[in-house]
Design an enzyme around this catalytic site. Structure first.
Site, PDB file in Angstrom:
ATOM      1  N   GLU A 153       9.547  31.432  16.491  1.00 27.06           N
ATOM      2  CA  GLU A 153      10.534  31.274  17.562  1.00 27.06           C
ATOM      3  C   GLU A 153      11.128  32.621  17.964  1.00 27.06           C
ATOM      4  O   GLU A 153      12.340  32.790  18.003  1.00 27.06           O
ATOM      5  CB  GLU A 153      11.624  30.286  17.131  1.00 27.06           C
ATOM      6  CG  GLU A 153      11.070  28.896  16.870  1.00 27.06           C
ATOM      7  CD  GLU A 153      12.126  27.837  16.548  1.00 27.06           C
ATOM      8  OE1 GLU A 153      13.195  28.197  16.047  1.00 27.06           O
ATOM      9  OE2 GLU A 153      11.846  26.654  16.802  1.00 27.06           O
ATOM     10  N   ASP A 191      10.128  19.182  12.660  1.00 27.56           N
ATOM     11  CA  ASP A 191      11.458  19.763  12.684  1.00 27.56           C
ATOM     12  C   ASP A 191      12.562  18.729  12.547  1.00 27.56           C
ATOM     13  O   ASP A 191      13.204  18.388  13.532  1.00 27.56           O
ATOM     14  CB  ASP A 191      11.643  20.556  13.989  1.00 27.56           C
ATOM     15  CG  ASP A 191      12.918  21.380  13.969  1.00 27.56           C
ATOM     16  OD1 ASP A 191      13.527  21.507  12.890  1.00 27.56           O
ATOM     17  OD2 ASP A 191      13.295  21.897  15.029  1.00 27.56           O
ATOM     18  N   GLU A 194      21.339  17.741  13.650  1.00 24.16           N
ATOM     19  CA  GLU A 194      20.802  18.259  14.909  1.00 24.16           C
ATOM     20  C   GLU A 194      20.115  17.177  15.749  1.00 24.16           C
ATOM     21  O   GLU A 194      20.393  17.030  16.929  1.00 24.16           O
ATOM     22  CB  GLU A 194      19.819  19.400  14.615  1.00 24.16           C
ATOM     23  CG  GLU A 194      19.139  19.910  15.876  1.00 24.16           C
ATOM     24  CD  GLU A 194      18.191  21.069  15.616  1.00 24.16           C
ATOM     25  OE1 GLU A 194      18.080  21.519  14.461  1.00 24.16           O
ATOM     26  OE2 GLU A 194      17.560  21.519  16.588  1.00 24.16           O
TER      27      GLU A 194
HETATM   28  C1  BDP Z   1      15.348  24.110  14.681  1.00 32.54           C
HETATM   29  C2  BDP Z   1      16.551  24.461  15.465  1.00 32.54           C
HETATM   30  C3  BDP Z   1      16.727  25.921  15.678  1.00 32.54           C
HETATM   31  C4  BDP Z   1      16.529  26.675  14.372  1.00 32.54           C
HETATM   32  C5  BDP Z   1      15.180  26.318  13.801  1.00 32.54           C
HETATM   33  C6  BDP Z   1      14.921  26.921  12.429  1.00 32.54           C
HETATM   34  O1  BDP Z   1      16.485  23.796  16.707  1.00 32.54           O
HETATM   35  O2  BDP Z   1      18.010  26.117  16.202  1.00 32.54           O
HETATM   36  O3  BDP Z   1      16.653  28.023  14.540  1.00 32.54           O
HETATM   37  O4  BDP Z   1      15.095  24.943  13.617  1.00 32.54           O
HETATM   38  O5  BDP Z   1      14.955  26.165  11.475  1.00 32.54           O
HETATM   39  O6  BDP Z   1      15.578  22.863  14.129  1.00 32.54           O
HETATM   40  O7  BDP Z   1      14.677  28.104  12.304  1.00 32.54           O
END
Ligand code: BDP
Length: 680
Positions: free
Chosen positions: A287, A366, A394
């Site tokens: 990401e 996730d 979340e």
């Molecule tokens: C996701 C989230 C994001 C996090 C990412 C992570 O949407 O904000 O940075 O995981 O775990 O669930 O790095």
């Protein structure tokens, strides 16, 4: 407001016999030995006991004046005659295990370390709160997991990534706050359930956060002091590109000698300031975060370089496996985000240094309301692993909806991977027991902020509590944990216990049923991840999640006709998921693309299940409101009202979920509801 104290309410014990029985042994606390953590234990006991017994003066002293007392200390420091009676314990307790034993009119709390004694102290307070008498205590308990960690996703501007309970208690205006009272109170809560490690900043490490390892070190050291007094080691999330961003180097290549030296110097400075510093938590090459890929190196190169820097001081590198290509094209049906973590890491098994631990999210995607267990558990035998859970809600209702996650975590922990035949559960793998690994345990993303009640939704406190309890002992049942939490939070009223327990234990299932059942996941608004949006992510680069069209729905992840993901599991799991007949209903759409008319094991068609579950879910959400209302007068007004408000909002919002989703699938499929209910 009583919500601030969470499960550490320390109410006066109502039952006179129980109170007397404790009062007889608890008027004096004799502490043998020195040390900050031991003193924390004594202070916690003194305050807790005084409040629970009402009027008993509690005296803390080195040498007991009376025969009746609480005695606490390290086993090795205890008087010889007591040590003898605990002789067999010493070798069985390890570093963190403890004994609580009633010896006549004395209660002994002991372990091999001060930290163990602190856990014993909190355990005794819990026993008292839960109404367990002191007469014949004989407890020997030790944690199943070495690491029991919390991850804060706090940023230095005071915001919290995926935080739903106010702002950070750690940071404001790009600095660590001066007054650490709140942090101390948090440390207490965590220690009371056995948490022993915390990473204090977001895994996405940006601008100012990059400087926690140098410019802000004096302040980080203040934080470490607070946590140390509660037996908790502090970790920092680091930016892999630090040598370039704050070090004026031209590269962050892990094999570059200049880079290695840079990190070695950083490590030395950190350990000068914080001798028991835990180590680094790293999100790399995921990401948009930097990592070793930029330099043509892999995860093992990247992690090992940091491990080398921290190694001399006993520090750990916790390297996250949440790695996938977030720009993958949805037009290409051969890519599958679910496969990414396994594909990235399995091949490196055995290459990571001993002080590296891979942190693996419970599912392959996730933190959805339901996912299969990540197949990376059971795929590596020579690598330390840590199970990562998400306490912050979340995808599960932002702490506006009630979603008690302990039952979900239990399923994950009890999941049989068959990696080494039967008994190869995730709990066994994560703890390190199955493959005899040196380090292991659990980590979880915190759900707290500076809201007075910590977690926004008061009942979300139970998730934080439950996480700690499971990290200590994954074999506790959801029911046991739930009871404990309720009694400590709301007192011994059995009506409250029964009602709240039912509400909590059903809430995950309720939330799942009106949002995304059958393992489909993701039908949330992009970005915020709150509220219904069936196609929100469907045509985005971040992945494709349900493939719904006029004829059917679900992702074909089979080997035969799909992405081949099922092959990442060991048999018989792989066969079970591959088979349309044997795949469990609750994960059907995760593994298979089926027509809307496909019959589930329940006998219903998929489309009818889509309708029914939303109607039922919305009704059951309303049922939570009614259940809570029945407790009016049994719970103090302030806490009663704050929960009621959230439950009412949830019930309304569940109707929105119901209507958006049902309408969508009615239009898409053209198949009406068999019960003829109104679909908007
Ligand atoms: C996701 C989230 C994001 C996090 C990412 C992570 O949407 O904000 O940075 O995981 O775990 O669930 O790095």
């Amino acid at each position: 407001d009583r919500s601030y104290a969470c499960w550490l309410q320390v109410e006066r014990i109502g039952e006179p016999a129980l109170r007397d029985s404790y009062a007889r042994r608890c008027g004096e606390i004799a502490v043998v030995g020195e040390g900050a953590v031991l003193h924390t234990a004594a202070d916690e006991l003194a305050a807790g006991i005084a409040a629970m017994l009402g009027d008993v003066p509690v005296r803390t002293a080195g040498q007991p004046r009376y025969a009746r007392h609480l005695l606490l200390g390290k086993l090795q420091d205890l008087p010889a005659e007591i040590r003898v009676s605990l002789a067999d314990a010493e070798s069985r307790l390890g570093e963190e295990g403890y004994v609580i034993k009633t010896c006549g009119d004395r209660i002994v709390l002991a372990g091999n370390t001060d930290r163990a004694v602190l856990y014993a102290a909190f355990r005794l307070l819990r026993l008292m709160a839960c109404g367990c008498g002191p007469e014949e205590l004989s407890i020997l308990d030790k944690p199943a997991n070495g690491l029991r960690m919390i991850n804060q996703w706090d940023n230095m501007d005071g915001s919290i990534e995926r935080g739903y309970a106010g702002k950070s208690i750690f940071y404001r205006n790009n600095r660590i706050v001066d007054d650490l009272t709140r942090v101390r109170d948090y440390a207490r809560l965590l220690a009371s359930v056995g948490v022993n490690a915390i990473a204090v900043n977001n895994v996405n490490v940006h601008d100012e956060e990059t400087r926690l390892i140098d410019r802000h070190l004096p302040d980080v050291s203040r934080l470490a002091d607070v946590f140390r007094a509660y037996g908790i080691r502090l970790f920092l999330s680091v930016n892999y590109a630090s040598p370039v961003q704050i070090g004026a180097l031209e590269t962050a290549d892990p094999l570059d000698p200049g880079v290695r030296k840079w990190w070695a110097d950083i490590a030395r400075n950190i350990y000068n300031a914080i001798p028991d510093f835990g180590g680094f938590l790293v999100k790399a090459d995921s990401e948009f975060r930097p990592g070793p890929f930029t330099y043509g190196r892999d995860h093992a190169d990247g992690a090992n370089m940091l491990a080398e820097a921290l190694g001399p001081y006993g520090g750990l590198v916790i390297w996250r496996c949440f790695v996938y290509n977030c720009l993958q094209d949805w037009r290409d049906r051969t890519t599958d985000r679910a496969k990414a973590a396994y594909d990235h890491f399995k091949g490196h098994d055995g290459r990571f240094k001993d002080n590296v631990i891979l942190q693996i999210k419970n599912g392959p995607m996730d933190f959805q309301v339901r996912e299969p267990v990540s197949p990376l558990f059971g795929a590596m035998t020579e690598t330390n692993q840590l199970l990562e859970l998400q306490i912050t809600q979340e995808y599960t209702g932002h702490q506006r909806h009630l979603c008690y996650l302990v039952p979900q975590w239990k399923e994950v922990l009890d999941f049989e991977t068959y990696a080494k035949g039967e008994g190869s559960t995730v709990a066994q793998i994560a703890s390190g027991a199955l493959y005899n690994r040196k380090y292991g345990g659990m980590a979880a993303v915190s759900n707290i902020g500076d809201d007075l009640n910590w977690t926004g939704h008061l009942l979300a406190q139970a998730n934080l509590y439950g996480y700690g309890r499971l990290a200590w002992n994954p074999s506790l049942s959801s029911e046991e944990i739930t009871r404990e939490w309720i009694v400590q939070t709301f007192g011994p009223d059995p009506v409250v216990a029964d009602t709240v327990s039912r509400m909590l234990l059903e809430s995950w299932n309720i939330y799942e049923s009106y949002t995304a059942p059958l393992g489909v996941g993701w039908m949330v608004n992009p970005g915020s991840h709150y509220g219904p949006n069936v196609d929100g992510y469907e045509y985005s680069k971040w992945g494709t999640y349900h493939y719904a069209d006029h004829a059917g729905i679900g992702v074909d992840r089979t080997v035969r006709t799909g992405t081949g993901y099922t092959a990442q599991y060991h048999p018989p799991r792989s066969d079970e998921y591959e088979s349309l007949e044997r795949c469990p209903d609750e994960l059907l759409l995760f593994f298979h693309h089926v027509p809307y008319t496909h019959k589930l094991k329940s006998g219903k068609t998929v489309i009818q299940h889509i309708y029914d579950s939303r109607f039922e879910g919305a009704e059951r959400a309303q049922g939570l409101v009614e259940a809570w209302r029945s407790l009016r007068g049994r719970i103090d007004e302030s806490r009663y009202n704050q929960v009621l408000e959230r439950l009412e909002e949830q019930a309304e919002h569940a109707k929105e979920w119901r209507d958006v989703i049902n309408t969508y699938f009615w239009r898409k499929s053209g198949i009406p509801d068999a019960l003829g209910r109104k679909i908007y």
